[in-house]
Design an enzyme around this catalytic site. Structure first.
Site, PDB file in Angstrom:
ATOM      1  N   HIS A  43       0.162 -19.421 -21.243  1.00 10.81           N
ATOM      2  CA  HIS A  43       0.876 -19.338 -19.977  1.00 10.81           C
ATOM      3  C   HIS A  43       0.805 -17.934 -19.390  1.00 10.81           C
ATOM      4  CE1 HIS A  43       4.413 -19.664 -17.212  1.00 10.81           C
ATOM      5  NE2 HIS A  43       3.755 -20.766 -16.947  1.00 10.81           N
ATOM      6  N   HIS A  99       0.268 -20.551 -10.573  1.00  7.54           N
ATOM      7  CA  HIS A  99       1.488 -20.876  -9.837  1.00  7.54           C
ATOM      8  C   HIS A  99       1.232 -20.688  -8.336  1.00  7.54           C
ATOM      9  CE1 HIS A  99       2.930 -19.617 -13.851  1.00  7.54           C
ATOM     10  NE2 HIS A  99       3.580 -20.756 -13.721  1.00  7.54           N
ATOM     11  N   HIS A 133      -0.016 -27.418 -15.301  1.00 10.48           N
ATOM     12  CA  HIS A 133       1.029 -27.564 -16.309  1.00 10.48           C
ATOM     13  C   HIS A 133       0.949 -28.920 -17.015  1.00 10.48           C
ATOM     14  CE1 HIS A 133       2.473 -23.987 -14.187  1.00 10.48           C
ATOM     15  NE2 HIS A 133       3.104 -23.682 -15.311  1.00 10.48           N
ATOM     16  N   HIS A 191      11.522 -26.220  -9.588  1.00  7.11           N
ATOM     17  CA  HIS A 191      11.441 -25.887 -11.014  1.00  7.11           C
ATOM     18  C   HIS A 191      11.856 -24.446 -11.319  1.00  7.11           C
ATOM     19  CE1 HIS A 191       8.153 -23.125 -12.069  1.00  7.11           C
ATOM     20  NE2 HIS A 191       8.207 -23.529 -13.311  1.00  7.11           N
ATOM     21  N   HIS A 228      14.040 -21.540 -14.974  1.00  6.52           N
ATOM     22  CA  HIS A 228      13.506 -20.352 -15.655  1.00  6.52           C
ATOM     23  C   HIS A 228      14.537 -19.223 -15.650  1.00  6.52           C
ATOM     24  CE1 HIS A 228       9.285 -21.103 -16.663  1.00  6.52           C
ATOM     25  NE2 HIS A 228       9.271 -21.940 -15.643  1.00  6.52           N
ATOM     26  N   PHE A 256       7.506 -15.218 -16.185  1.00  6.44           N
ATOM     27  CA  PHE A 256       6.363 -16.080 -16.501  1.00  6.44           C
ATOM     28  C   PHE A 256       5.538 -15.545 -17.678  1.00  6.44           C
ATOM     29  CE2 PHE A 256       6.280 -18.066 -12.002  1.00  6.44           C
ATOM     30  CZ  PHE A 256       7.093 -19.092 -12.424  1.00  6.44           C
ATOM     31  N   HIS A 297       9.137 -28.377 -18.417  1.00  7.49           N
ATOM     32  CA  HIS A 297       7.956 -28.768 -17.649  1.00  7.49           C
ATOM     33  C   HIS A 297       7.638 -30.250 -17.758  1.00  7.49           C
ATOM     34  CE1 HIS A 297       6.318 -25.558 -15.241  1.00  7.49           C
ATOM     35  NE2 HIS A 297       6.989 -24.760 -16.053  1.00  7.49           N
TER      36      HIS A 297
HETATM   37 CU1  C2O Z   1       3.977 -21.837 -15.356  1.00  9.47          CU
HETATM   38 CU2  C2O Z   1       7.581 -23.006 -15.218  1.00  9.47          CU
HETATM   39  O1  C2O Z   1       5.910 -22.090 -15.136  1.00  9.47           O
END
Ligand code: C2O
Length: 605
Positions: free
Chosen positions: A186, A207, A216, A339, A343, A360, A373
């Protein structure tokens, strides 16, 4: 054992012997890793094999192994444009992104200029031949992903999942299937390690564009199969964090046992209690909102980002991104904006860079990342069932964009976006869940409800009129609540016109520093002194930047935009016949400045 610091800080000149094609100057000084605290990289293989915590060895060995792949100042264009159209059926101008360059991988950093440099490159890809992706055989059992809060009650399942995670954490750190390497995937795809194979002067970013959902999905696919293979269970499936249902909004029990391999010490401790729902509108200050308030606002936000604000694919998936385009930064489609908050909310509130989930670069180190995810991935499927114009893109470049992953056999696989559009073909299913937010269409405030009834000409609150900012004040640094009138090119649109094109409010030229949290909200025809929340129709949307590094040569500042489909909103607040709307930008607690370039209306078909 050599210390971690000496391994990382000595110039890795020996790489030239391995890959002599590379030049030897450093493109940027390699900083020291001394600032790395053990807790920041809490990837442990605790009590699995009788050894004490092998963490230091893990990090050092892995860093040594993968330093072979560090790019040392590869000049732009060395593997430049020219050979990127490979498919004989492609149009002459096709530009699908053909994965990361296998020869180039740079150190990543959470913050440009910060001495913390992170090795996020996978085990040597250079010179290695990738295999094309193969669909799982239809005779393989289905993998059924279940909601994490319910799966937490299934002892047998939790034990299986823990065993798989434990084995993944205990693989040798240089094994591409190991927890350590998987977490780095990631970071490498997000924090500036990779460049586009056809344009090595351009970073690769997964992203902020239409690649967000398919990338993802691929990542989860390989991760899940690796876990399954480690326990010889072809039915093993990850659970999903069902935060779009009131029963599933809190962090599921199975992630909270500090002794479990599903645990991560770098989470916000205020958000661990089982009565703490994920707050999709968290302001990073308030911790005592009543459950019902959070739940209802969450439902309204999911409605906005899945239904009213996501009527067309460009708004849902995010901007198009093709080979040769600079890496996108910030913004993203509604699927991604939906989303982001998980995070920030899950990550360590007292960590320098929000580790793990809140940045990230480190998010993949928390097992809950993959579970979060899975829900994002599930909502992609749900979105397509809502109807209207909710389809996948059929753009050639989209379908043929490819990425590289290591699979459960440690083979390097090239997988394309078109390989993952049908979850069935991947042998994947989600357990059915109610979707309570489907009917959470926000309601107008009393003022606008009255207005809708009388169809009065635009007035707006008198105080607000006085505080309106002239459009010529843009670009402006957003420091306080700011209201501006935005003209609408068309008014009184017919049902036919509306179905042909959505009306999009665009906040343009949003300039910020990528490694800072920045957030603001947008309301329309609302009282600027008392701006509405998501449960009111006046709430148009919000912007949130999750700290990351813009993958283009370490530039930290970037400019992005925010697109909000307000077609339904304008109907609900009775503004369809107005020639202009009053837009208010409401800044929220941010860590860096944000400049707004302007506001305009656009149409999206
Ligand atoms: Cu690649 Cu929730 O991020």
């Amino acid at each position: 054992m050599a210390s971690l610091t000496s391994l990382i800080s000595s110039p890795p000149s020996s790489t030239n012997n391995i890959f002599p094609k590379r030049t030897s100057q450093l493109s940027a000084p390699i900083g020291r890793l001394q600032t790395l605290r053990k807790s920041q990289l809490a990837v442990t293989c605790k009590s699995s094999n009788g050894r004490s915590d092998p963490f230091d060895e893990v990090l050092a060995a892995a860093a040594a192994a993968s330093r072979r792949d560090v790019l040392l100042g590869l000049g732009a264009g060395l593997y430049g444009a020219g050979a990127f159209v490979t498919d004989p059926f492609s149009a002459a101008f096709a530009r699908p992104i053909d994965g990361p360059s296998q020869d180039v991988c740079k150190l990543a950093t959470p913050s440009p200029g910060n001495p913390l440099q992170i090795e996020c490159c996978p085990p040597a890809m250079a010179g290695r031949e990738s295999k094309p992706f193969q669909f799982p055989s239809p005779s393989e059992p289905k993998r059924i992903r279940r909601p994490a809060h319910l799966a937490s009650q299934d002892k047998e399942y939790v034990e299986k999942y823990k065993l798989a995670m434990k084995r993944m954490k205990c693989l040798p750190p240089e094994d591409p299937r190991s927890f350590f390497q998987q977490a780095k995937v990631h970071c490498a795809y997000c924090n500036g390690s990779y460049v586009q194979s056809s344009h090595t002067n351009l970073g690769l970013q997964i992203h902020f564009s239409w690649l967000f959902l398919p990338f993802h999905r691929m990542y989860l696919h390989f991760y899940e199969r690796i876990l399954g293979s480690l326990i010889q269970d072809p039915t093993f499936a990850l659970p999903f964090w069902n935060w779009d249902h009131e029963d599933g909004m809190a962090i599921a029990e199975m992630f909270k046992d500090p002794e479990s391999p599903l645990f991560d010490g770098l989470r916000n401790v205020h958000h661990l209690p089982s009565n703490k729902p994920l707050d999709l509108r968290w302001d990073r200050v308030t911790e005592d909102k009543p459950f019902e308030r959070i739940r209802d606002d969450n439902y309204a936000r999911v409605y906005e980002l899945m239904v009213s604000g996501a009527q067309r694919r460009l708004e849902f998936f995010g901007p198009k991104y093709r080979a040769g385009d600079p890496p996108p930064a910030g913004g993203g489609g509604t699927s991604e904006r939906l989303h982001n908050m998980a995070h920030l909310w899950t990550g360590g509130h007292n960590q320098q860079f929000g580790e793990d989930m809140g940045n990230f670069y480190s998010a993949g180190r928390d097992p809950i990342f993959y579970v979060h995810h899975c829900n994002v991935d599930r909502l992609w499927n749900v979105w397509k069932t809502i109807g209207g114009f909710r389809f996948d893109f059929d753009d050639y470049d989209y379908l043929n964009t490819s990425f590289l992953f290591y699979d459960e056999n440690s083979d390097l696989i090239k997988i394309k976006v078109k390989d993952v559009l049908d979850p069935q073909a991947l042998g994947l299913e989600y357990e059915d869940r109610p979707i309570p937010w489907r009917n959470s269409r926000p309601v107008p405030t009393a003022a606008n409800a009255a207005r809708t009834a009388t169809a009065a000409a635009f007035g707006g609150p008198a105080e607000a009129q006085a505080a309106i900012t002239s459009p010529s004040a843009f670009p402006l640094v957003l420091e306080k609540v700011t209201t501006v009138m935005v003209p609408r090119p068309k008014k009184g649109r017919t049902a036919k016109e509306k179905s042909a094109a959505s009306e999009i409010l665009v906040v343009e030229g949003i300039e910020l520093e990528g490694d800072k949290v920045v957030q603001f909200e947008v309301v329309i025809n609302d009282d600027p002194d008392n701006p509405s929340g998501p449960s009111n129709s006046e709430f148009a949307g919000s912007f949130l930047n999750i700290p990351h590094v813009h993958g283009n040569n370490g530039h930290n500042k970037f400019v992005t935009g925010l697109r909000m489909d307000i077609t339904e909103l304008l109907e609900d607040i009775g503004a369809e016949n107005d020639d202009q709307i009053q837009v208010t930008l409401v800044p929220k607690k941010s860590d860096g400045p944000v400049t707004i370039g302007g506001l305009k209306i656009e149409y999206s078909s």
